[in-house]
Design a protein around this motif. Structure first.
Motif, short mmCIF file in Angstrom:
data_model
loop_
_atom_site.label_atom_id
_atom_site.label_comp_id
_atom_site.label_asym_id
_atom_site.label_seq_id
_atom_site.Cartn_x
_atom_site.Cartn_y
_atom_site.Cartn_z
N VAL A 1 1.33 10.02 -7.92
CA VAL A 1 1.81 9.10 -6.89
C VAL A 1 1.66 7.67 -7.39
CG1 VAL A 1 1.22 10.62 -4.96
CG2 VAL A 1 -0.45 8.97 -5.78
N ALA A 2 2.31 6.76 -6.70
CA ALA A 2 2.19 5.36 -7.07
C ALA A 2 0.90 4.78 -6.52
CB ALA A 2 3.39 4.59 -6.51
N HIS A 3 0.35 3.80 -7.25
CA HIS A 3 -0.86 3.14 -6.77
C HIS A 3 -0.76 1.64 -7.07
CE1 HIS A 3 -5.02 2.45 -5.76
NE2 HIS A 3 -5.12 1.75 -6.86
N THR B 1 3.20 11.05 1.16
CA THR B 1 4.65 11.24 1.08
C THR B 1 5.24 10.73 -0.23
OG1 THR B 1 5.01 9.14 2.18
CG2 THR B 1 4.92 11.09 3.57
N CYS B 2 4.51 9.95 -1.00
CA CYS B 2 5.04 9.45 -2.26
C CYS B 2 5.31 10.61 -3.20
CB CYS B 2 4.04 8.48 -2.89
SG CYS B 2 4.42 8.06 -4.58
N VAL B 3 6.47 10.57 -3.88
CA VAL B 3 6.78 11.64 -4.83
C VAL B 3 6.69 11.17 -6.28
CG1 VAL B 3 8.17 13.19 -3.44
CG2 VAL B 3 9.23 11.17 -4.45
N GLY B 4 6.19 9.95 -6.45
CA GLY B 4 5.99 9.47 -7.81
C GLY B 4 7.27 9.27 -8.60
N CYS B 5 8.34 8.87 -7.91
CA CYS B 5 9.63 8.72 -8.59
C CYS B 5 9.65 7.49 -9.48
CB CYS B 5 10.76 8.64 -7.59
SG CYS B 5 10.78 7.11 -6.64
N GLN B 6 8.71 6.59 -9.29
CA GLN B 6 8.55 5.38 -10.12
C GLN B 6 9.54 4.26 -9.81
OE1 GLN B 6 8.75 6.83 -14.15
NE2 GLN B 6 6.65 7.48 -14.12
N ASN B 7 10.34 4.41 -8.79
CA ASN B 7 11.24 3.30 -8.43
C ASN B 7 10.46 2.01 -8.26
OD1 ASN B 7 13.46 4.88 -8.37
ND2 ASN B 7 13.88 4.67 -6.18
N CYS B 8 9.42 2.09 -7.43
CA CYS B 8 8.65 0.88 -7.13
C CYS B 8 8.00 0.34 -8.39
CB CYS B 8 7.61 1.17 -6.06
SG CYS B 8 6.52 2.54 -6.46
N ILE B 9 7.54 1.24 -9.25
CA ILE B 9 6.86 0.83 -10.47
C ILE B 9 7.83 0.04 -11.35
CG2 ILE B 9 5.76 1.68 -12.58
CD1 ILE B 9 4.69 4.00 -10.96
N ILE C 1 0.86 -1.19 0.00
CA ILE C 1 0.00 0.00 0.00
C ILE C 1 0.89 1.24 0.00
CG2 ILE C 1 -1.64 1.36 1.34
CD1 ILE C 1 -3.00 -1.10 2.20
N VAL C 2 0.51 2.24 -0.79
CA VAL C 2 1.31 3.46 -0.92
C VAL C 2 0.78 4.54 0.02
CG1 VAL C 2 1.98 5.31 -2.50
CG2 VAL C 2 1.88 2.94 -3.31
N ASN C 3 1.68 5.24 0.67
CA ASN C 3 1.32 6.42 1.44
C ASN C 3 1.29 7.60 0.47
OD1 ASN C 3 1.25 8.73 2.98
ND2 ASN C 3 2.70 7.98 4.52
N PRO D 1 11.79 -1.96 -0.44
CA PRO D 1 13.11 -1.38 -0.23
C PRO D 1 13.53 -0.42 -1.33
CG PRO D 1 13.32 -3.64 -0.92
CD PRO D 1 11.87 -3.39 -0.75
N SER D 2 12.81 -0.41 -2.46
CA SER D 2 13.21 0.49 -3.54
C SER D 2 12.78 1.92 -3.26
CB SER D 2 12.62 0.02 -4.87
OG SER D 2 11.27 0.41 -4.96
N CYS D 3 11.90 2.11 -2.30
CA CYS D 3 11.38 3.46 -2.04
C CYS D 3 12.31 4.19 -1.08
CB CYS D 3 9.99 3.39 -1.46
SG CYS D 3 9.36 5.04 -1.07
N PRO D 4 12.91 5.29 -1.54
CA PRO D 4 13.84 6.00 -0.67
C PRO D 4 13.14 6.58 0.56
CG PRO D 4 13.49 7.23 -2.69
CD PRO D 4 12.83 5.91 -2.87
N SER D 5 11.90 7.00 0.39
CA SER D 5 11.25 7.69 1.50
C SER D 5 10.29 6.79 2.27
CB SER D 5 10.50 8.91 0.96
OG SER D 5 9.52 8.50 0.04
N ARG D 6 10.39 5.50 2.06
CA ARG D 6 9.57 4.52 2.74
C ARG D 6 8.09 4.88 2.64
NH1 ARG D 6 12.33 1.10 3.25
NH2 ARG D 6 10.83 -0.27 4.20
N SER D 7 7.65 5.09 1.42
CA SER D 7 6.27 5.46 1.20
C SER D 7 5.43 4.30 0.69
CB SER D 7 6.19 6.61 0.19
OG SER D 7 6.88 7.73 0.67
N ILE D 8 6.03 3.13 0.59
CA ILE D 8 5.23 1.97 0.17
C ILE D 8 5.54 0.84 1.13
CG2 ILE D 8 6.96 1.21 -1.56
CD1 ILE D 8 4.55 0.36 -3.33
N GLU D 9 4.49 0.28 1.70
CA GLU D 9 4.69 -0.74 2.73
C GLU D 9 3.88 -1.97 2.41
OE1 GLU D 9 5.75 0.79 7.09
OE2 GLU D 9 3.67 1.10 6.54
#
Ligand code: FAD
Ligand code: SF4
Ligand code: SF4
Ligand code: SF4
Ligand code: SF4
Ligand code: SF4
Lengths: 658, 284
Positions: free
Chosen positions: A615-617, A583-591, A578-580, A631-639
């Motif tokens: 943002v990521a969804h 705080t997500c900046v939509g950097c697309q790392n997780c994607i 789930i994405v927060n 772990p790919s999210c620098p700001s820990r916005s996806i858990e």
């Protein structure tokens, strides 16, 4: 307030031998939040589960830790028990004191201490767990079979007989696969076409089967129960609905080219059907050789077609189908003679492959079953068969055994002798592998009654001497060099993965081995499944097989598909990311790292509908809970639910605070 | 500088951009950022070898993002960070007007001599811009290794214990001001991991544990992304040699993935690339 119960299992002596289980239970009582603890001989047994259930009710437990084996073994068991006792199943965790403790230690004190640590970690985690709900996803009750050989035909028929609609996608313009080119088949010597064509007709006539021929998979999206496939229908230049298959066009077409179906031994036209019983019996134009399409001349077929079915401006078309499950039955190809320089590399017309030989003796073949050698049409009086060409030769070619050459070579010697009663035939072999029902008897018949002469040894070279072919090799039984003069040489070349199979596997997201054969989820226990849920395998796509094995696997894969699609919904665990969104900046790392393409960008707009940010969804249906994204999210916005930072941190801290 | 002032006035007057970010004199030899909103302010624009700041870093700010269109004066090296922002979905190409400046070199942060980073520069003439100003600079044969700090090599030659002692000494000075983060064009997170407190992964106190955690995490978050602008080190009030950390990771990225950040907006940073056909030969 957390009220945690700890249940310590002996696993007979598996755990109890190295871990003082009663002490673990005792010490657990002192962990803050633990209100009940107990040890028991087999926690997974019915009475063990009852113990858990009763304690949940009696002590009003808010969380449970079962200290026993790996969660891979019994997490399901205990979570189900928790649910039955009225506790959210995700409020139960397992401390693995068997695989991670008793089995890897032998000192009682150390084992006991480590078990206590593991329990403490899980208690701290479960205190922070959040109840989760399972996710239920709808299922599309339709299947797709890729590859229309005998395997795919069988799978399609069985799925359709179970009431599930099937789309059968075949790369060539007709279904049938290699079996349609075979003459008679071992071990019963029944005519291949005579047993295959009824199946082809049956599948074509089945109201629930849709055959899409001359087509390939372009793209696959989605996940088990909910795949969306894009199929490329290659330009055929013939409107299959308007065409009646009358054949006027291919009779009149002036272009003659080598026929792939006849293995280059016969000719076809530029507009053609591969063989008379083709299904669908609709021709296609071979764009590379058609005069109209290459030089803008001719155009005869358009003129003669009574139903105006020819369209020279035809283009590839794309269609999308939604299916719940997929069977991949893409079969094999055989190595051409040109791959073997030591055997002439294709320069001698009288050195042929086994598949060419099938066409040479087949009553529907280019010579209508009159056995003539390709160079001069002479009846071959002596034929040499060479086995294991390209197989079992890890230094030069393939390490694997093509499995069925032993059998079809025995068959081909018989087919030969049935045509040429006085003919000589020799077989160079390394071993004879004939381990199927009635197979050994079949080979013996070839050797003992039908006069095939078996020579044990490898062939070193094949060359031409005047009109004759000469085969040179070693006879390893008599330890001598031998030379055989003959009229025709048949190479039983290795069966290989077909062209384009790796690309297909990548599109589908399934694995393949170093040879390009598709890999099963487990070679023994899950032989027709892939590691990707909802995608199954059958037949020679896995490795060389004969028809009986291929057909059995087609049916097996169909049974798996029917089992999967018998339900209206699939339940999956609530363990998804789930994405927060704050705080997500939509950097697309997780994607980018999500292996299941489960994450997309989502627009966040203001009240005026203007885009503010992205943002990521996560699509919970697609997310498998693999955790790659977190772990790919620098700001820990996806858990990952069930593995949230607070839960894991508590676990680590419980260990660190010692 | 006539061209620059002229172009800036043009952009502001025509209302093509709402804001132009450039350089002005700091009153002495040096330069500092200038935010231009009217033609008068544009008169102050300068560009010379003292223009060290990477102005692209302002593009990550929410108040700048909220503007319709912004122009920014950028050297080739700064544009590399813009390329990264593009490929990481942080700016929209249409919303930014890039005034690329050709640049032979800038001075080192202490104002003496050529800046180290310029000796490996491959973009003296900007590789992506809406307009390029300044006389073309002959491309020199840049050293192929991004790492030029002789010190990095010295560091690599040290034993593990020596290296540990070195960093302990250096990082002990960190006062946790986060200037390095604020100056970095690629540290654009809405909430930096160091500000994440449920749980608090990184100790925020200025103690050895906290300082190591912070500086290593920052460097790792820039691995394969850092474009070598040197801003973090330049702004660090404690003179910590942060570029040593950044560059050793750059070296890894180049050796392992043949990757250099900030040249091609179409390509993806290696650490966040997933390919099914990947051999995965590191998994045993
Ligand atoms: C010389 C010879 C003689 C043999 N004799 C016998 C015998 O006597 N008895 C016996 O039991 N077995 C025999 N066999 C083995 C038999 O041919 C195979 O067991 C059988 O054909 C396997 O069927 P299949 O459907 O798995 O593969 P195939 O017959 O290869 O069919 C696969 C189908 O998938 C299609 N396809 C491939 N790739 C794609 C794609 N990307 N997209 C869509 N479609 C695709 C192909 O065009 C083909 O139609 C013989 C084999 C050889 C070489
Ligand atoms: S947990 Fe795995 S499947 Fe789910 S979104 Fe993250 S990376 Fe994708
Ligand atoms: S990695 Fe983190 S910040 Fe980047 S898009 Fe995903 S959730 Fe958002
Ligand atoms: S700028 Fe320097 S002192 Fe400030 S946080 Fe970064 S490393 Fe520490
Ligand atoms: S880490 Fe430092 S050198 Fe790298 S991009 Fe950020 S500020 Fe520039
Ligand atoms: S250090 Fe990491 S989390 Fe913090 S702003 Fe930079 S990239 Fe984001």
């Amino acid at each position: 307030m957390a009220r945690i119960g700890v249940f310590v299992c002996w696993c007979g002596s598996n755990i109890a031998e190295t871990v003082e289980v009663s002490k673990v239970a005792e010490v657990s009582k002192s962990i803050p939040g633990v209100v009940y603890s107990v040890d028991y001989k087999y926690m997974c047994s019915d009475p063990g589960q009852e113990l858990v259930k009763n304690a949940i009710k009696e002590y009003k437990l808010t969380g449970v830790v079962v200290a026993s084996c790996s969660p891979r073994m019994h997490e399901k068991t205990f979570r189900k028990a928790a649910l039955e006792a009225g506790l959210n199943p995700y409020m139960l965790e397992m401390a693995n004191i068997r695989e991670q403790c008793s089995w890897v230690h032998n000192n009682m004190d150390e084992g006991t201490q480590k078990s206590i640590d593991l329990v403490r970690m899980m208690v701290e985690k479960v205190k922070r767990n959040k109840p989760l709900d399972d996710i239920s996803i709808p299922v599309t009750k339709k299947a797709m079979v890729i590859g229309g050989g005998v395997t795919g035909i069988q799978a399609a028929l069985d799925i359709a007989s179970g009431g599930i609609p099937v789309v059968l996608v075949e790369k060539e313009s007709s279904i049938g696969g290699k079996m349609s080119a075979l003459d008679e088949t071992f071990p019963t010597l029944d005519c291949s076409q005579c047993i295959l064509t009824p199946k082809m007709v049956e599948v074509a006539q089945h109201p629930l089967v849709q055959i899409i021929s001359y087509a390939e998979i372009e793209k696959l999206e989605g996940f088990v129960g909910n795949f969306k496939a894009t199929i490329r229908k290659k330009a055929r230049y013939v409107d299959v609905d308007a065409c009646t298959g009358c054949g006027t066009c291919w009779q009149k077409c002036p272009v003659k080219v080598d026929s792939e179906f006849e293995q280059g031994l016969g000719k076809r036209k530029a507009i053609f059907i591969p063989f008379p019983q083709a299904i669908p019996s609709r021709p296609r134009i071979d764009a590379e050789n058609c005069l109209k399409l290459t030089k803008d001349r001719c155009g005869i077929c358009e003129k003669v077609c009574p139903t105006k079915a020819i369209h020279y401006d035809d283009k590839d078309e794309f269609m999308e189908v939604e299916v719940g499950a997929i069977v991949v039955a893409t079969g094999y190809k055989i190595m051409p003679v040109s791959a073997f320089p030591e055997y002439g590399g294709g320069q001698y017309p009288d050195v042929v492959t086994s598949l060419q030989f099938e066409r040479m003796v087949c009553a529907s073949g280019p010579t209508l079953g009159d056995l003539k050698r390709p160079s001069d049409g002479k009846l071959p009086e002596t034929v040499v068969f060479v086995k294991c060409v390209g197989s079992r030769d890890p230094e030069h070619y393939h390490s694997y055994c093509s499995k069925i050459c032993c059998m079809y070579v025995a068959k081909q010697t018989m087919l030969y002798r049935h045509k040429v009663h006085h003919g000589n035939c020799y077989v160079f072999y390394i071993d004879v592998r004939s381990n199927g029902k009635n197979y050994e008897e079949f080979v013996r018949r070839a050797q003992e009654q039908e006069g095939a002469q078996y020579i044990r040894g490898r062939v070193s070279s094949i060359y031409k001497d005047g009109d004759d072919m000469v085969v040179e090799g070693a006879d390893t039984l008599t330890n001598s060099q031998i030379k055989v003069k003959c009229d025709l040489v048949v190479l039983a070349t290795a069966m290989e993965a077909p062209d384009g199979i790796k690309q297909l596997a990548q599109k589908l997201g399934i694995g393949y081995d170093q040879h390009g054969f598709l890999t099963e989820a487990h070679p023994k226990l899950r032989p027709v499944e892939t590691a990707t849920a909802g995608i199954f395998l059958a037949g020679c796509a896995l490795s060389p097989r004969d028809i009986p094995d291929s057909v059995s696997e087609g049916s097996a894969a169909a049974a798996k598909v029917l089992g999967l699609l018998s339900k209206d919904t699939l339940d999956k665990e609530g363990v998804v990311a789930i994405v927060n969104e704050l705080t997500c900046v939509g950097c697309q790392n997780c994607i980018r790292v999500c292996p299941y393409n489960a994450i997309e960008l989502k627009d966040i707009c203001n009240r005026q509908g203007e885009l503010q940010r992205q943002v990521a969804h996560v699509n919970p249906g697609l997310c498998t809970g693999c955790g790659t994204c977190t772990p790919s999210c620098p700001s820990r916005s996806i858990e990952l639910q069930g593995f949230r930072d607070t839960e894991l941190y508590a676990e680590i801290n419980a260990l660190a605070e010692l | 500088m006539q061209e620059l002032v002229k172009k800036a006035k043009e952009l502001i007057e025509s209302k093509e951009v709402d804001l132009l970010i450039g350089y002005q004199s700091d009153g002495e030899k040096g330069a500092k950022p200038l935010f231009v909103k009217n033609t008068q302010q544009a008169e102050k624009l300068i560009f010379n070898q003292y223009c060290l700041n990477n102005l692209v870093t302002y593009l990550k700010r929410p108040d700048v993002k909220a503007l319709k269109k912004v122009a920014v004066v950028a050297k080739g090296c700064d544009i590399r960070s813009f390329v990264m922002l593009l490929s990481e979905n942080q700016v929209s190409r249409d919303a930014i007007f890039i005034i690329g400046m050709t640049c032979d070199h800038v001075v080192s942060p202490d104002g003496t001599g050529e800046n180290e980073k310029c000796t490996t520069c491959k973009v003296h003439n900007p590789h992506l811009a809406d307009v390029v100003l300044g006389a073309p600079v002959p491309e020199k044969i840049a050293k192929d290794k991004p790492v030029h700090y002789a010190q990095l090599e010295k560091l690599n030659a040290m034993s593990q214990e020596e290296r540990w002692a070195f960093w302990q000494e250096e990082l002990s000075r960190c006062i946790r001001c986060y200037a390095c983060r604020q100056a970095c064009p690629l540290c654009y997170c809405e909430r930096c991991i160091v500000d994440f407190n449920t749980p608090q992964w990184i100790d925020t106190r200025s103690n050895p544990r906290g300082n190591f955690a912070w500086n290593i995490v920052r460097a790792l978050h820039l691995a394969g992304r850092c474009i070598n602008c040197g801003e973090c080190e330049r702004v660090c009030p404690a003179n910590i040699p942060l570029m040593l950390l950044n560059q050793s990771l750059q070296e890894e990225a180049q050796e392992k993935f043949a990757w250099e950040a900030g040249y091609d907006p179409e390509s993806q940073p290696p650490l966040t690339t997933f390919r099914k056909e990947d051999d995965e030969d590191f998994i045993r």
